[in-house]
Scaffold this motif. Structure first.
Motif, PDB file in Angstrom:
ATOM      1  N   PRO A  53     -70.766  53.955 128.053  1.00  0.00           N
ATOM      2  CA  PRO A  53     -70.000  53.589 129.034  1.00  0.00           C
ATOM      3  C   PRO A  53     -70.346  54.162 130.473  1.00  0.00           C
ATOM      4  O   PRO A  53     -70.234  55.127 130.491  1.00  0.00           O
ATOM      5  CB  PRO A  53     -68.700  53.302 128.604  1.00  0.00           C
ATOM      6  N   LYS A  54     -70.688  53.471 131.542  1.00  0.00           N
ATOM      7  CA  LYS A  54     -70.827  54.142 132.998  1.00  0.00           C
ATOM      8  C   LYS A  54     -69.779  54.588 133.421  1.00  0.00           C
ATOM      9  O   LYS A  54     -68.421  53.793 133.365  1.00  0.00           O
ATOM     10  CB  LYS A  54     -71.377  52.983 133.867  1.00  0.00           C
ATOM     11  N   GLY A  55     -69.523  55.902 133.797  1.00  0.00           N
ATOM     12  CA  GLY A  55     -68.122  56.459 134.242  1.00  0.00           C
ATOM     13  C   GLY A  55     -67.650  57.361 133.289  1.00  0.00           C
ATOM     14  O   GLY A  55     -66.931  58.291 133.723  1.00  0.00           O
ATOM     15  N   LEU A  56     -68.248  57.258 132.120  1.00  0.00           N
ATOM     16  CA  LEU A  56     -67.630  58.333 131.081  1.00  0.00           C
ATOM     17  C   LEU A  56     -68.222  59.740 131.183  1.00  0.00           C
ATOM     18  O   LEU A  56     -67.253  60.702 130.962  1.00  0.00           O
ATOM     19  CB  LEU A  56     -68.081  57.786 129.264  1.00  0.00           C
ATOM     20  N   PHE A  57     -69.073  59.941 131.586  1.00  0.00           N
ATOM     21  CA  PHE A  57     -69.821  61.141 132.174  1.00  0.00           C
ATOM     22  C   PHE A  57     -70.449  60.999 133.419  1.00  0.00           C
ATOM     23  O   PHE A  57     -71.435  60.014 133.703  1.00  0.00           O
ATOM     24  CB  PHE A  57     -70.872  61.631 131.196  1.00  0.00           C
ATOM     25  N   GLN A  58     -69.838  61.698 134.398  1.00  0.00           N
ATOM     26  CA  GLN A  58     -70.418  61.649 135.778  1.00  0.00           C
ATOM     27  C   GLN A  58     -70.680  63.062 136.497  1.00  0.00           C
ATOM     28  O   GLN A  58     -69.809  63.875 136.437  1.00  0.00           O
ATOM     29  CB  GLN A  58     -69.416  60.841 136.615  1.00  0.00           C
ATOM     30  N   ASN A  59     -71.860  63.035 137.210  1.00  0.00           N
ATOM     31  CA  ASN A  59     -71.972  64.214 137.952  1.00  0.00           C
ATOM     32  C   ASN A  59     -71.564  63.951 139.454  1.00  0.00           C
ATOM     33  O   ASN A  59     -71.678  62.901 139.863  1.00  0.00           O
ATOM     34  CB  ASN A  59     -73.448  64.376 138.063  1.00  0.00           C
ATOM     35  N   LEU A  60     -70.860  65.047 139.650  1.00  0.00           N
ATOM     36  CA  LEU A  60     -70.250  64.702 141.165  1.00  0.00           C
ATOM     37  C   LEU A  60     -71.008  65.665 142.002  1.00  0.00           C
ATOM     38  O   LEU A  60     -71.174  66.950 141.935  1.00  0.00           O
ATOM     39  CB  LEU A  60     -68.673  65.664 141.033  1.00  0.00           C
ATOM     40  N   VAL A  61     -71.848  64.994 143.016  1.00  0.00           N
ATOM     41  CA  VAL A  61     -72.644  65.911 144.184  1.00  0.00           C
ATOM     42  C   VAL A  61     -71.595  66.253 145.041  1.00  0.00           C
ATOM     43  O   VAL A  61     -71.340  65.691 146.182  1.00  0.00           O
ATOM     44  CB  VAL A  61     -73.662  64.811 144.535  1.00  0.00           C
ATOM     45  N   ILE A  62     -71.064  67.623 144.804  1.00  0.00           N
ATOM     46  CA  ILE A  62     -70.306  68.247 145.714  1.00  0.00           C
ATOM     47  C   ILE A  62     -70.448  69.884 145.775  1.00  0.00           C
ATOM     48  O   ILE A  62     -71.253  70.122 144.931  1.00  0.00           O
ATOM     49  CB  ILE A  62     -68.756  67.827 145.306  1.00  0.00           C
ATOM     50  N   GLY A  63     -69.815  70.541 146.817  1.00  0.00           N
ATOM     51  CA  GLY A  63     -70.059  71.949 146.887  1.00  0.00           C
ATOM     52  C   GLY A  63     -68.844  72.719 146.062  1.00  0.00           C
ATOM     53  O   GLY A  63     -67.918  71.915 145.729  1.00  0.00           O
ATOM     54  N   SER A  64     -68.841  73.731 146.188  1.00  0.00           N
ATOM     55  CA  SER A  64     -67.692  74.566 145.236  1.00  0.00           C
ATOM     56  C   SER A  64     -66.078  74.369 146.106  1.00  0.00           C
ATOM     57  O   SER A  64     -65.296  74.431 145.682  1.00  0.00           O
ATOM     58  CB  SER A  64     -68.014  76.140 145.349  1.00  0.00           C
ATOM     59  N   ASP A  65     -66.375  74.037 147.282  1.00  0.00           N
ATOM     60  CA  ASP A  65     -65.085  73.821 147.967  1.00  0.00           C
ATOM     61  C   ASP A  65     -64.316  72.712 147.536  1.00  0.00           C
ATOM     62  O   ASP A  65     -63.070  72.528 147.833  1.00  0.00           O
ATOM     63  CB  ASP A  65     -65.370  73.658 149.596  1.00  0.00           C
ATOM     64  N   LYS A  66     -64.817  71.751 146.711  1.00  0.00           N
ATOM     65  CA  LYS A  66     -64.149  70.680 146.288  1.00  0.00           C
ATOM     66  C   LYS A  66     -63.610  70.780 144.963  1.00  0.00           C
ATOM     67  O   LYS A  66     -62.455  69.966 144.437  1.00  0.00           O
ATOM     68  CB  LYS A  66     -65.152  69.693 146.131  1.00  0.00           C
ATOM     69  N   VAL A  67     -63.617  72.058 144.230  1.00  0.00           N
ATOM     70  CA  VAL A  67     -63.236  72.144 142.885  1.00  0.00           C
ATOM     71  C   VAL A  67     -61.751  72.405 142.630  1.00  0.00           C
ATOM     72  O   VAL A  67     -61.158  71.611 141.957  1.00  0.00           O
ATOM     73  CB  VAL A  67     -64.065  73.496 142.559  1.00  0.00           C
ATOM     74  N   GLU A  68     -61.178  73.171 143.713  1.00  0.00           N
ATOM     75  CA  GLU A  68     -59.481  73.190 143.927  1.00  0.00           C
ATOM     76  C   GLU A  68     -58.970  71.639 143.769  1.00  0.00           C
ATOM     77  O   GLU A  68     -58.137  71.686 142.904  1.00  0.00           O
ATOM     78  CB  GLU A  68     -59.239  74.027 144.990  1.00  0.00           C
ATOM     79  N   ALA A  69     -59.541  70.794 144.571  1.00  0.00           N
ATOM     80  CA  ALA A  69     -58.758  69.550 144.701  1.00  0.00           C
ATOM     81  C   ALA A  69     -59.076  68.975 143.377  1.00  0.00           C
ATOM     82  O   ALA A  69     -58.116  67.989 142.836  1.00  0.00           O
ATOM     83  CB  ALA A  69     -59.340  68.658 145.816  1.00  0.00           C
ATOM     84  N   ILE A  70     -59.986  69.042 142.626  1.00  0.00           N
ATOM     85  CA  ILE A  70     -60.394  68.195 141.494  1.00  0.00           C
ATOM     86  C   ILE A  70     -59.527  68.662 140.347  1.00  0.00           C
ATOM     87  O   ILE A  70     -59.028  68.139 139.735  1.00  0.00           O
ATOM     88  CB  ILE A  70     -61.726  68.363 140.969  1.00  0.00           C
ATOM     89  N   ILE A  71     -59.333  70.152 140.323  1.00  0.00           N
ATOM     90  CA  ILE A  71     -58.546  70.656 139.232  1.00  0.00           C
ATOM     91  C   ILE A  71     -56.913  70.282 139.269  1.00  0.00           C
ATOM     92  O   ILE A  71     -56.273  70.002 138.515  1.00  0.00           O
ATOM     93  CB  ILE A  71     -58.318  72.221 139.380  1.00  0.00           C
ATOM     94  N   GLU A  72     -56.547  70.204 140.876  1.00  0.00           N
ATOM     95  CA  GLU A  72     -55.132  69.634 141.116  1.00  0.00           C
ATOM     96  C   GLU A  72     -55.101  67.954 140.791  1.00  0.00           C
ATOM     97  O   GLU A  72     -53.958  67.826 140.685  1.00  0.00           O
ATOM     98  CB  GLU A  72     -54.991  70.179 142.555  1.00  0.00           C
ATOM     99  N   ASN A  73     -56.166  67.474 140.769  1.00  0.00           N
ATOM    100  CA  ASN A  73     -55.915  66.107 140.509  1.00  0.00           C
ATOM    101  C   ASN A  73     -55.380  65.792 138.962  1.00  0.00           C
ATOM    102  O   ASN A  73     -55.640  66.366 138.162  1.00  0.00           O
ATOM    103  CB  ASN A  73     -57.341  65.462 140.464  1.00  0.00           C
TER     104      ASN A  73
END
Length: 450
Positions: free
Chosen positions: A175-195
Motif C-alpha cells: 500500500p502506498k504510504g506504508l513505507f515512505q522515504n522522507l526527503v529531509i535533513g538531520s534537523d528534522k529528526v527531533e520533531a519526527i521522534i516527538e510526533n
C-alpha cells in the motif's frame, strides 16, 4: 536543496527539494492511516508482497546498484551484491515471519495463557550511507512483515537510493504510504521522534548520532534500537590455516573500501606466525585493484566523501607521529585513500582506540590467547570479533570471554538474516535480523484467561 555528489568524480548527480515540516507531518499521518488496515492483513498476504519486493530487487539490481556506486563510491560488483542480499532478507522474512510471531502458549495456573506479538505502529528508521539498501532492508523486511508501517530518514548523500527503496515497495504492490522515504535533513529528526504517531526508532550510524536519537526517544518513552560503530579485532593463532586467514582477513578489512562497522580494524597476530602471515597479507593488499567504482573489476573505490578521507588521513598521521609505522599505503588523493597496513601500534593511538572508517588496518602481535583476548576487549566498542584457529573446542570455550555481540570462528564478522545482529558497549543495543530482530518492534503481549 539536498544533493548527491559522486565522490569519484566530484560531480553533483542528484538534487532534491526537502520536505517542509507540514509535509513531513502529513506523510507520517498518512502512514498511520495505512497502518490501521495493514495490521489487519494476514502473514500470507504480507509474504506475497514481500516476495514481490525480492523479485523487484533482483530485476533492478544493476540499475539500483549503479546508483549506489554513483552516490557513495562502492565498487559496482559489491553494490549489486548488496541488492541481492536485500532480496535474500525479503525472502527470509516472507517465509519465516509467521512462525517467528506465532502466539506461544505458556503453562500457568490459568485455564489458558499465551504470548502474542502485535505491531507497534509507524516506525522511524534513521539510516547511514555505507550500505544504502542493506541497512534499510534488514529493518524494513521484518518491520513490515510484523505489521508495522515505516518512515525513513536516510543519509542526505544517498537520497536517490532512498527514493529507489520506496519505489521497490510500491512496485511490489505494498500500500502506498506504508513505507515512505522522507526527503529531509538531520534537523528534522527531533520533531519526527516527538510526533505521537511515531512509536519507536531504529538507527544505524555513529556513536554521537545514536546517543542523540536514543536520548530524544527516551524523553518520549519510545523504544530505540541502535547499531553503532565497531572496532573489531581479527585474531590469528599460530595453529590457524594461514592461507584462509589471509584471504578472509583482507576481505574483512577492505570490502566496501573499509567503510563498514563490522570490518576487521585491528589485526592481532600470534608471534610465531606474525611475520609469515603479514608478508602474505601485504602481498594480497598490494594486488587489490583501485579505480573507478563503475568498472567491474574495481575492488577499492573511493570513500564516500573527501571529508571522510581527510578524517582517516588525520588518524593515520597522528598515529605515525606517536610511533606507528606504515608498511604499505597511507596516501590520500581527494576521496581516495590507499589500502593501508600499519604496525608498531600502541593502544593509545587513534588507529587502535578509534573506529577507522576506511581501508586502514592496525597490526599488533601477542604471545598467547589470554593476551589476545585482553587486547581485543580493550575497546569501548563491542560489535564482533573473528578468531582463526584449528582448535574449535577451545574456541567454543573462550567465546564467552569476548565482550562482543558476535564471535566468528574462522570467518569474518558478517550480518546474516538467520542470525541476530547487534553489539554491546558503545556499539549499541537491541538486535536486528533473525527471530530476535522481528520481535524488537512488536508489543509482546501476555494474555491470561481464567
Amino acid at each position: 536543496m539536498i544533493h548527491s555528489t559522486n565522490p569519484y568524480t566530484g560531480e553533483k548527480i542528484y538534487s532534491f527539494q526537502p520536505l517542509t515540516a507540514e509535509e513531513v507531518s502529513e506523510k507520517i499521518a498518512h502512514s498511520n492511516e495505512v497502518f490501521k488496515d495493514w495490521k489487519q492483513t494476514t502473514f500470507q498476504e504480507r509474504a506475497k508482497l514481500m516476495m514481490n519486493a525480492a523479485d523487484v530487487l533482483e530485476k533492478r539490481k544493476k540499475e539500483y546498484g549503479k546508483v549506489i556506486s554513483e552516490e557513495m563510491g562502492k565498487p559496482i560488483g559489491q553494490s549489486i551484491s548488496e541488492i541481492e542480499k536485500c532480496a535474500w532478507v525479503c525472502k527470509f522474512y516472507a517465509k519465516n515471519a509467521a512462525n517467528f510471531l506465532a502466539s506461544e502458549e505458556i503453562k500457568t495456573d490459568a485455564e489458558e495463557s499465551f504470548v502474542s506479538y502485535e505491531p507497534l505502529g509507524v516506525l522511524l528508521a534513521v539510516m547511514p550511507w555505507n550500505f544504502p539498501f542493506w541497512q534499510v532492508f534488514r529493518f524494513a523486511a521484518p518491520g513490515l512483515m510484523a505489521g508495522n508501517a515505516a518512515v525513513l530518514k536516510h543519509a542526505s548523500s544517498v537520497m536517490q537510493s532512498a527514493n529507489n527503496i520506496q519505489k521497490v515497495f510500491e512496485e511490489a504492490g505494498f500500500p502506498k504510504g506504508l513505507f515512505q522515504n522522507l526527503v529531509i535533513g538531520s534537523d528534522k529528526v527531533e520533531a519526527i521522534i516527538e510526533n505521537e504517531i511515531i512509536k519507536a526508532v531504529t538507527l544505524t550510524g555513529s556513536e554521537p548520532a545514536g546517543s542523540s536519537v536514543a536520548g530524544l526517544a527516551a524523553k518520549k518513552i519510545k523504544k530505540a534500537v541502535l547499531e553503532l560503530g565497531g572496532n573489531n579485532a581479527f585474531i590469528v593463532l599460530d595453529d590457524a590455516d594461514l592461507e584462509k586467514a589471509v584471504e578472509v582477513g583482507v576481505n574483512a578489512r577492505y570490502q566496501n573500501t573499509g567503510q563498514s562497522c563490522i570490518a576487521a580494524k585491528r589485526l592481532l597476530l600470534q608471534e610465531g606466525i606474525a611475520e609469515e602471515y603479514l608478508e602474505k597479507y601485504i602481498d594480497k593488499v598490494k594486488q587489490l585493484k583501485s579505480g573507478d567504482p563503475l568498472v567491474s573489476d574495481t575492488y577499492i573505490g573511493v570513500l564516500a566523501s573527501e571529508k571522510l578521507a581527510k578524517d582517516l588521513e588525520k588518524q593515520v598521521n597522528e598515529s605515525v607521529k606517536m610511533g606507528a609505522k606504515i608498511l604499505v599505503g597511507g596516501k590520500r588523493d581527494k576521496a581516495y585513500f590507499e589500502p593501508t597496513v600499519i604496525t608498531n601500534i600502541s593502544e593509545e593511538m587513534p588507529v587502535f582506540k578509534e573506529e577507522t572508517f576506511g581501508p586502514v588496518i592496525a597490526v599488533q602481535t601477542f604471545k598467547d590467547l589470554d593476551e589476545a583476548i585482553e587486547i581485543s576487549n580493550n575497546s569501548k566498542f563491542g560489535l564482533g570479533v573473528s578468531l582463526f584457529t584449528e582448535d574449535i573446542e577451545m574456541a567454543k570455550k573462550v567465546a564467552p570471554r569476548f565482550n562482543e555481540g558476535a564471535v566468528f570462528v574462522n570467518e569474518m564478522v558478517k550480518s546474516d538474516p538467520r542470525l541476530p545482529f547487534g553489539g554491546v558497549k558503545s556499539s549499541g543495543f537491541g538486535r536486528e535480523l533473525s527471530s530476535f530482530g522481528i520481535k524488537e518492534f512488536t508489543n509482546i503481549k501476555t494474555v491470561y484467561i481464567k
